[in-house]
Design an enzyme around this catalytic site. Structure first.
Site, PDB file in Angstrom:
ATOM      1  N   GLN A   6       0.841  -1.201   0.000  1.00  0.00           N
ATOM      2  CA  GLN A   6       0.000   0.000   0.000  1.00  0.00           C
ATOM      3  C   GLN A   6       0.873   1.246   0.000  1.00  0.00           C
ATOM      4  O   GLN A   6       1.639   1.458   0.936  1.00  0.00           O
ATOM      5  CB  GLN A   6      -0.868  -0.006   1.260  1.00  0.00           C
ATOM      6  CG  GLN A   6      -1.827   1.152   1.359  1.00  0.00           C
ATOM      7  CD  GLN A   6      -2.496   1.177   2.731  1.00  0.00           C
ATOM      8  OE1 GLN A   6      -1.824   1.246   3.753  1.00  0.00           O
ATOM      9  NE2 GLN A   6      -3.799   1.128   2.756  1.00  0.00           N
ATOM     10  N   GLY A   7       0.754   2.072  -1.020  1.00  0.00           N
ATOM     11  CA  GLY A   7       1.583   3.268  -1.125  1.00  0.00           C
ATOM     12  C   GLY A   7       0.761   4.528  -0.952  1.00  0.00           C
ATOM     13  O   GLY A   7       0.430   5.209  -1.932  1.00  0.00           O
TER      14      GLY A   7
ATOM     15  N   ASN B 179      -5.496   6.183  15.993  1.00  0.00           N
ATOM     16  CA  ASN B 179      -6.739   6.157  16.780  1.00  0.00           C
ATOM     17  C   ASN B 179      -7.241   7.560  17.109  1.00  0.00           C
ATOM     18  O   ASN B 179      -8.445   7.751  17.306  1.00  0.00           O
ATOM     19  CB  ASN B 179      -6.539   5.309  18.034  1.00  0.00           C
ATOM     20  CG  ASN B 179      -6.510   3.830  17.688  1.00  0.00           C
ATOM     21  OD1 ASN B 179      -6.482   3.469  16.494  1.00  0.00           O
ATOM     22  ND2 ASN B 179      -6.527   2.970  18.682  1.00  0.00           N
ATOM     23  N   GLU B 180      -6.335   8.543  17.136  1.00  0.00           N
ATOM     24  CA  GLU B 180      -6.807   9.926  17.346  1.00  0.00           C
ATOM     25  C   GLU B 180      -7.710  10.321  16.164  1.00  0.00           C
ATOM     26  O   GLU B 180      -8.780  10.920  16.351  1.00  0.00           O
ATOM     27  CB  GLU B 180      -5.629  10.911  17.436  1.00  0.00           C
ATOM     28  CG  GLU B 180      -4.771  10.785  18.685  1.00  0.00           C
ATOM     29  CD  GLU B 180      -3.761   9.644  18.600  1.00  0.00           C
ATOM     30  OE1 GLU B 180      -3.559   9.091  17.505  1.00  0.00           O
ATOM     31  OE2 GLU B 180      -3.184   9.282  19.638  1.00  0.00           O
TER      32      GLU B 180
ATOM     33  N   SER C  98       1.080   6.636   2.464  1.00  0.00           N
ATOM     34  CA  SER C  98       1.776   7.615   3.308  1.00  0.00           C
ATOM     35  C   SER C  98       2.966   8.219   2.582  1.00  0.00           C
ATOM     36  O   SER C  98       3.657   7.544   1.821  1.00  0.00           O
ATOM     37  CB  SER C  98       2.280   6.944   4.583  1.00  0.00           C
ATOM     38  OG  SER C  98       1.224   6.363   5.269  1.00  0.00           O
TER      39      SER C  98
ATOM     40  N   GLU D 118      -9.877  -1.680   5.609  1.00  0.00           N
ATOM     41  CA  GLU D 118      -8.685  -1.747   6.455  1.00  0.00           C
ATOM     42  C   GLU D 118      -9.053  -1.584   7.934  1.00  0.00           C
ATOM     43  O   GLU D 118      -8.523  -2.269   8.803  1.00  0.00           O
ATOM     44  CB  GLU D 118      -7.719  -0.646   6.018  1.00  0.00           C
ATOM     45  CG  GLU D 118      -6.380  -0.712   6.698  1.00  0.00           C
ATOM     46  CD  GLU D 118      -5.376   0.278   6.100  1.00  0.00           C
ATOM     47  OE1 GLU D 118      -5.802   1.202   5.383  1.00  0.00           O
ATOM     48  OE2 GLU D 118      -4.177   0.109   6.365  1.00  0.00           O
TER      49      GLU D 118
END
Ligand SMILES: Cc1cc2nc3c(=O)[nH]c(=O)nc-3n(C[C@H](O)[C@H](O)[C@H](O)COP(=O)(O)OP(=O)(O)OC[C@H]3O[C@@H](n4cnc5c(N)ncnc54)[C@H](O)[C@@H]3O)c2cc1C
Length: 388
Positions: free
Chosen positions: A125-126, A371-372, A128, A245
């Site tokens: 997965q590209g 999670n934020e 970030s 995801e």
């Protein structure tokens, strides 16, 4: 919701349990995030494929069994209960594939799905980039149209690409319209990593494995049929992938109920030396894993009845990632100083698996969207609270 399994589902469970009992390697494989471990995991993935257990819920023409979501959950429970190896094909099989089924052209499905099922094409997965993680719409990598050649030229950098160093293909977002509003100018591309102008560089992790990669694009050419879901439509397509995801497909409950069962077993072995307060944590961990299982059964009921999870998948993500940390912390508390022994140390318990699992669990609240960020999504899109 009826929690009774049908005869057909019970037969399915018996069939996969028997196959796993006969075929799961007796000793755990080395980490799939190392080059040698990855190669051994691939042998396992191909064995799964040959026995048609690699992609049980896919249609038979793509290598699956056409299993229902319920049967898929049963398979996952049995898979983890049997202690079967981690799936190194998961980014393709669990993240990209549902998106390909939804948005891919027939030619794309025919080209990519069978090879993905057979673990021949290995996807990473590209998304970030150095300055675009939580703020995914801030990506700078760009794709410029090359009319004459009938395709696109990719330039930029991706980072934190899980197992990118060992994969053959990457799915990623690139900016195709720099003038458009941030979310609107993006396109989802399917890129072979052996394309000229693509460089993959491995990056070490906290636990010493080299599974991550940075991927650099320097005017790398891909043809038009590498666009998934339409030019400048990438954000919507990517949101379908993130829903997989965060929600069901990446982390089914079987993984956590199996870890909780191992924790209870560890408690039985160590109860005499253990601090009495750990007992409560073991019980809580077991109940929380069961709670996730029951929540998932309710979730699947909703999906089957036509109510897709959407933003609710953020609830799953927070629950499974924080649960994973708690289960491993409790195990380390039970193990005391032994918990610090890693693979290879003569007295390491279960080959140091609890410490290894703990280090990986720590990343759960970060990957698949921190999670934020999930709490922001829940506040705004599930509870309808105002944006700050
Ligand atoms: C094990 C692992 C595997 C990964 N695999 C992949 C992969 O295969 N492919 C890929 O593309 N990426 C991958 N990632 C990267 C991951 O998706 C990012 O790390 C994540 O999205 C966070 O982005 P960032 O690291 O840039 O942190 P930042 O976005 O810089 O965030 C830093 C901190 O600020 C907080 N923060 C930022 N914005 C807000 C806000 N608006 N409100 C509240 N808090 C905020 C974040 O929650 C975080 O705590 C992986 C990461 C890990 C740890």
């Amino acid at each position: 919701m009826d929690l009774t399994w049908s005869e057909r589902e019970e037969r399915f469970r018996d069939e996969c349990r028997a196959w796993l009992a006969a075929n799961v390697p007796p000793e755990p494989l080395p980490s799939g995030d190392t080059r040698e471990g990855f190669a051994l995991h691939l042998e396992w993935e191909r064995k799964l494929y040959e026995a048609r257990w690699a992609v049980v819920s896919w249609p038979p023409e793509y290598g699956g069994r056409g299993a229902s979501l319920w049967e898929w959950l049963i398979f996952e429970e049995e898979y983890y209960r049997a202690g079967a190896p981690q799936r190194v094909t998961q980014n393709g099989v669990f993240l990209l594939a549902p998106t390909l089924f939804e948005f891919g052209t027939q030619a794309q499905k025919d080209r990519y799905l069978p090879r993905m099922a057979a673990a021949e094409d290995l996807w990473c997965q590209g998304w970030s980039e150095p300055n675009a993680g939580s703020d995914l719409a801030g990506i700078k990598s760009r794709a410029v149209r090359d009319e004459a050649a009938g395709g696109w030229r990719l330039t930029g950098q991706k980072t934190w690409t899980t197992r990118g160093a060992f994969c053959t293909h990457l799915f990623g977002l690139f900016r195709t319209d720099p003038q458009a509003e941030r979310h609107r100018g993006l396109t989802y591309f399917l890129v072979p990593l052996d394309t000229d102008g693509v460089t993959v560089r491995g990056v070490g992790r906290l636990d010493g494995d080299e599974g991550f990669a940075e991927v650099f694009f320097e005017d790398a050419f891909v043809s038009d049929d590498c666009v998934l879901g339409g030019v400048n439509e990438g954000w919507n397509v990517a949101m379908a992938t993130t829903s997989s995801e965060r929600g069901l497909t990446l982390r089914s409950p079987g993984r956590f109920t199996a870890t909780a069962a191992r924790l209870v077993e560890l408690y039985h072995q160590r109860a005499r030396e253990a601090d009495p307060s750990v007992r409560d944590d073991v019980i809580q961990g077991w109940m929380d894993a069961e709670a996730y299982r029951l929540y998932t059964l309710a979730d699947v009921t909703n999906i089957v009845e036509g109510r897709p999870p959407g933003a609710r998948s953020s609830l799953n993500k927070i629950w499974w990632s924080e649960l994973d940390v708690r289960l491993h912390e409790t195990a380390l508390a039970l193990l005391g100083a032994h918990g610090e022994l890693v693979a290879g140390a003569p007295e390491a318990v279960e080959g140091g698996a609890w410490m290894k699992g703990y280090q990986f669990a720590l990343s759960g609240p970060i990957y698949a969207g921190t999670n934020e960020i999930q709490r922001n999504v829940i506040a705004e899109r599930v509870l309808g609270l105002p944006r700050r």
